[in-house]
Write a protein that holds these residues in place. Structure first.
Motif, short mmCIF file in Angstrom:
data_model
loop_
_atom_site.label_atom_id
_atom_site.label_comp_id
_atom_site.label_asym_id
_atom_site.label_seq_id
_atom_site.Cartn_x
_atom_site.Cartn_y
_atom_site.Cartn_z
N GLU A 32 -5.77 4.63 9.49
CA GLU A 32 -5.43 4.02 8.22
C GLU A 32 -4.60 2.77 8.42
O GLU A 32 -4.83 1.73 7.82
CB GLU A 32 -4.65 5.02 7.38
N TYR B 23 -12.57 4.89 4.63
CA TYR B 23 -11.70 5.09 3.49
C TYR B 23 -10.29 4.64 3.83
O TYR B 23 -9.84 4.79 4.96
CB TYR B 23 -11.65 6.58 3.11
N ASN C 234 -11.58 -3.13 -5.82
CA ASN C 234 -11.78 -1.68 -5.70
C ASN C 234 -12.69 -1.29 -4.54
O ASN C 234 -12.66 -0.14 -4.12
CB ASN C 234 -12.30 -1.08 -7.01
N GLU D 65 -6.33 4.89 1.82
CA GLU D 65 -5.69 5.85 0.91
C GLU D 65 -5.77 5.43 -0.56
O GLU D 65 -6.19 6.19 -1.40
CB GLU D 65 -4.23 6.05 1.34
N LYS D 66 -5.36 4.19 -0.88
CA LYS D 66 -5.25 3.79 -2.28
C LYS D 66 -5.84 2.41 -2.54
O LYS D 66 -5.77 1.53 -1.71
CB LYS D 66 -3.78 3.79 -2.71
N GLN D 67 -6.36 2.27 -3.74
CA GLN D 67 -6.91 0.99 -4.19
C GLN D 67 -5.81 -0.07 -4.21
O GLN D 67 -6.06 -1.25 -3.92
CB GLN D 67 -7.52 1.15 -5.58
N GLU D 68 -4.63 0.34 -4.50
CA GLU D 68 -3.47 -0.55 -4.53
C GLU D 68 -3.28 -1.29 -3.20
O GLU D 68 -2.86 -2.44 -3.17
CB GLU D 68 -2.25 0.34 -4.84
N GLN D 69 -3.64 -0.64 -2.09
CA GLN D 69 -3.53 -1.28 -0.78
C GLN D 69 -4.45 -2.50 -0.69
O GLN D 69 -4.07 -3.54 -0.16
CB GLN D 69 -3.87 -0.29 0.33
N PRO E 149 -11.38 2.86 -1.26
CA PRO E 149 -10.15 3.64 -1.46
C PRO E 149 -10.47 5.07 -1.88
O PRO E 149 -11.43 5.31 -2.61
CB PRO E 149 -9.44 2.90 -2.61
N LYS E 150 -9.68 6.01 -1.42
CA LYS E 150 -9.90 7.42 -1.77
C LYS E 150 -9.68 7.67 -3.25
O LYS E 150 -10.22 8.63 -3.79
CB LYS E 150 -8.98 8.32 -0.95
N ASP E 151 -8.88 6.82 -3.90
CA ASP E 151 -8.60 7.04 -5.32
C ASP E 151 -9.54 6.25 -6.24
O ASP E 151 -9.32 6.19 -7.44
CB ASP E 151 -7.14 6.73 -5.64
#
Length: 181
Positions: A77, A139, A155, A141-145, A115-117
């Protein structure tokens, strides 16, 4: 091509999508290269599934193996984020769900970073497409990244250059990592 199934979430996929744990002389071993000639179980390369495995009633996996699995996930990651930061101004990316779906269908996109979310319908769409068009999915972790890295609301990221994809997979330890589904 045979499909494997995660012991924890029952998701199916190819062997690259999973950790394999083999039982040799009644002892569990992490089989990173999928080469141990013994019965094995498969677990998604996902922190949630590794956590479920740690609580599994029938399969008792040593804490060292669980920590190794989590360590592999953490390294991959972090390294994908570093790679994306270094390449954020590159012309090798396609942004957004619709453009990447179209790129996959035209056989241009070779790697999707998801992203996983992200919404489940998008995950399902890319998994269906992967069966037909044979591309890799990584993948984070988050779209925010992705938003932080690219300084805009993103996204999904697609990579279309084969040599860039090979370079990314090599840097993150392609055989060891999360072509997660």
């Amino acid at each position: 091509m045979p499909e494997r199934m995660c012991l924890c979430c029952r998701k199916k996929g190819s062997k690259e999508d999973f950790f394999r744990i083999s039982t040799v002389k009644e002892k569990c071993m992490l089989d990173i290269e999928h080469r141990i000639q013994a019965r094995g179980i498969y677990v998604c390369k996902d922190k949630q599934c590794v956590e479920k495995l740690s609580k599994h009633k029938k399969i008792k996996v040593d804490i060292k193996i669980l920590l190794k699995m989590l360590s592999i996930l953490d390294k991959s990651e972090k390294s994908i984020e570093k790679i994306l930061i270094g390449m954020r101004n590159s012309e090798y990316f396609i942004y957004g769900v619709d453009d990447n779906i179209e790129g996959v269908k035209r056989d241009k996109v070779k790697l999707i970073i998801l992203p996983k979310d992200v919404k489940e319908k998008y995950k399902e769409e890319f998994l269906k497409l992967r069966e037909k068009y044979k591309f890799k999915i990584l993948y984070i972790e988050k779209q925010e990244q992705l938003t932080d890295i690219f300084s805009r609301n993103v996204n999904v990221i697609g990579v279309f250059d084969k040599s860039v994809v090979r370079g990314i997979l090599k840097k993150i330890g392609g055989d060891e990592w999360e072509y997660m589904n």
